[in-house]
Design a protein around this motif. Structure first.
Motif, mmCIF file in Angstrom:
data_model
loop_
_atom_site.group_PDB
_atom_site.id
_atom_site.type_symbol
_atom_site.label_atom_id
_atom_site.label_comp_id
_atom_site.label_asym_id
_atom_site.label_seq_id
_atom_site.Cartn_x
_atom_site.Cartn_y
_atom_site.Cartn_z
ATOM 1 N N ARG A 6 0.833 -1.210 0.000
ATOM 2 C CA ARG A 6 0.000 0.000 0.000
ATOM 3 C C ARG A 6 0.866 1.258 0.000
ATOM 4 O O ARG A 6 0.603 2.206 -0.724
ATOM 5 C CB ARG A 6 -0.939 -0.020 1.205
ATOM 6 N N ARG A 7 1.899 1.260 0.834
ATOM 7 C CA ARG A 7 2.794 2.425 0.874
ATOM 8 C C ARG A 7 3.517 2.616 -0.456
ATOM 9 O O ARG A 7 3.700 3.736 -0.918
ATOM 10 C CB ARG A 7 3.809 2.280 2.008
ATOM 11 N N THR A 8 3.932 1.521 -1.056
ATOM 12 C CA THR A 8 4.592 1.598 -2.362
ATOM 13 C C THR A 8 3.633 2.163 -3.400
ATOM 14 O O THR A 8 4.005 3.036 -4.192
ATOM 15 C CB THR A 8 5.086 0.198 -2.791
ATOM 16 N N TRP A 9 2.392 1.678 -3.384
ATOM 17 C CA TRP A 9 1.375 2.166 -4.325
ATOM 18 C C TRP A 9 1.110 3.655 -4.110
ATOM 19 O O TRP A 9 1.065 4.430 -5.055
ATOM 20 C CB TRP A 9 0.083 1.362 -4.177
ATOM 21 N N SER A 14 1.448 9.055 -6.011
ATOM 22 C CA SER A 14 1.729 10.453 -5.703
ATOM 23 C C SER A 14 2.823 11.005 -6.609
ATOM 24 O O SER A 14 2.693 12.086 -7.187
ATOM 25 C CB SER A 14 2.144 10.584 -4.242
ATOM 26 N N ARG A 15 3.885 10.250 -6.738
ATOM 27 C CA ARG A 15 5.012 10.693 -7.585
ATOM 28 C C ARG A 15 4.606 10.778 -9.056
ATOM 29 O O ARG A 15 4.961 11.735 -9.746
ATOM 30 C CB ARG A 15 6.196 9.728 -7.412
ATOM 31 N N ALA A 16 3.862 9.788 -9.517
ATOM 32 C CA ALA A 16 3.430 9.776 -10.923
ATOM 33 C C ALA A 16 2.529 10.968 -11.235
ATOM 34 O O ALA A 16 2.682 11.616 -12.273
ATOM 35 C CB ALA A 16 2.711 8.468 -11.246
ATOM 36 N N GLY A 21 2.034 16.119 -13.978
ATOM 37 C CA GLY A 21 1.467 17.465 -13.923
ATOM 38 C C GLY A 21 2.472 18.558 -14.235
ATOM 39 O O GLY A 21 2.154 19.742 -14.171
ATOM 40 N N ARG A 22 3.672 18.201 -14.598
ATOM 41 C CA ARG A 22 4.731 19.175 -14.903
ATOM 42 C C ARG A 22 4.645 19.634 -16.361
ATOM 43 O O ARG A 22 4.186 18.885 -17.233
ATOM 44 C CB ARG A 22 6.106 18.558 -14.656
ATOM 45 N N PRO A 23 5.117 20.831 -16.636
ATOM 46 C CA PRO A 23 5.096 21.321 -18.023
ATOM 47 C C PRO A 23 5.856 20.432 -18.999
ATOM 48 O O PRO A 23 5.422 20.228 -20.134
ATOM 49 C CB PRO A 23 5.745 22.704 -17.922
ATOM 50 N N PHE A 62 -6.787 5.584 -19.201
ATOM 51 C CA PHE A 62 -7.348 4.578 -18.306
ATOM 52 C C PHE A 62 -6.499 4.427 -17.051
ATOM 53 O O PHE A 62 -7.000 4.444 -15.931
ATOM 54 C CB PHE A 62 -7.466 3.239 -19.053
ATOM 55 N N LEU A 63 -5.189 4.324 -17.220
ATOM 56 C CA LEU A 63 -4.304 4.143 -16.071
ATOM 57 C C LEU A 63 -4.201 5.408 -15.221
ATOM 58 O O LEU A 63 -4.174 5.340 -13.986
ATOM 59 C CB LEU A 63 -2.916 3.700 -16.540
ATOM 60 N N MET A 64 -4.171 6.569 -15.872
ATOM 61 C CA MET A 64 -4.053 7.831 -15.141
ATOM 62 C C MET A 64 -5.276 8.101 -14.272
ATOM 63 O O MET A 64 -5.159 8.716 -13.209
ATOM 64 C CB MET A 64 -3.819 9.003 -16.098
ATOM 65 N N VAL A 65 -6.438 7.650 -14.697
ATOM 66 C CA VAL A 65 -7.649 7.850 -13.892
ATOM 67 C C VAL A 65 -7.454 7.251 -12.505
ATOM 68 O O VAL A 65 -7.772 7.879 -11.492
ATOM 69 C CB VAL A 65 -8.891 7.240 -14.582
ATOM 70 N N PHE A 66 -6.901 6.061 -12.427
ATOM 71 C CA PHE A 66 -6.703 5.396 -11.142
ATOM 72 C C PHE A 66 -5.617 6.073 -10.315
ATOM 73 O O PHE A 66 -5.757 6.215 -9.094
ATOM 74 C CB PHE A 66 -6.398 3.908 -11.344
ATOM 75 N N LEU A 67 -4.550 6.500 -10.965
ATOM 76 C CA LEU A 67 -3.483 7.201 -10.239
ATOM 77 C C LEU A 67 -3.987 8.519 -9.668
ATOM 78 O O LEU A 67 -3.769 8.826 -8.495
ATOM 79 C CB LEU A 67 -2.298 7.474 -11.165
ATOM 80 N N ILE A 68 -4.666 9.278 -10.486
ATOM 81 C CA ILE A 68 -5.172 10.582 -10.048
ATOM 82 C C ILE A 68 -6.221 10.405 -8.962
ATOM 83 O O ILE A 68 -6.240 11.150 -7.976
ATOM 84 C CB ILE A 68 -5.720 11.380 -11.244
ATOM 85 N N GLN A 69 -7.112 9.430 -9.116
ATOM 86 C CA GLN A 69 -8.160 9.213 -8.121
ATOM 87 C C GLN A 69 -7.565 8.825 -6.773
ATOM 88 O O GLN A 69 -8.013 9.299 -5.735
ATOM 89 C CB GLN A 69 -9.147 8.139 -8.586
#
Length: 149
Positions: A6-9, A14-16, A21-23, A62-69
């Motif tokens: 869980r901590r790794t995820w 968070s890092r991803a 979100g960077r220019p 599809f993958l970003m939705v889960f990371l952002i959520q």
């Protein structure tokens, strides 16, 4: 093991989301689209050429939705805890607002109507910051009415 996973995820998500979100990340994505567009004439704008960008963007989205959520959920929980602490710590604040996000939609609507009443009472006050809770505002309003009568 589950805690480490869980901590790794959480750390990865968070890092991803921070990195994407960077220019420069936008610049890379734009560069990929421009490169894809420039190859259109080479591949005669074929169905396969179109499928490449469609598939790629669909997978990434599809993958970003889960990371952002995941990141959004964690940030929301942290904000809720900070607000709960403020409500609990401030004298005169209504403790019914602690964990207000756990209420049903109908209960939230009821509270919203009460706070609209607070706004109406506050508008009658000369000093808008004079009231802190519905009960206090109503008591002050009744006291003012009695004094004026």
């Amino acid at each position: 093991m589950t805690r480490n996973l869980r901590r790794t995820w959480e750390s990865f998500a968070s890092r991803a989301t921070q990195l994407t979100g960077r220019p420069w990340a936008f610049g890379i994505a734009l560069g990929i689209v421009v490169a894809w567009l420039t190859t259109g004439p080479i591949f005669h704008f074929s169905d396969t050429w179109q499928l490449v960008i469609n598939t790629g963007t669909t997978i990434v989205t599809f993958l970003m939705v889960f990371l952002i959520q995941q990141t959004q959920n964690k940030d929301t929980k942290a904000i809720e805890l900070k607000l709960n602490e403020l409500v609990a710590a401030v004298e005169g604040a209504s403790n019914r607002l602690i964990d207000v996000e756990e209420l049903s939609e109908n209960e939230l609507d009821t509270l919203h109507r009460h706070y609209r009443q607070l706004v109406a009472l506050a508008k009658k006050d000369i000093k808008l910051t004079a009231s802190h809770s519905i009960e206090e505002a109503e008591a002050r309003h009744r006291a003012k009415v009695r004094k004026g009568a």
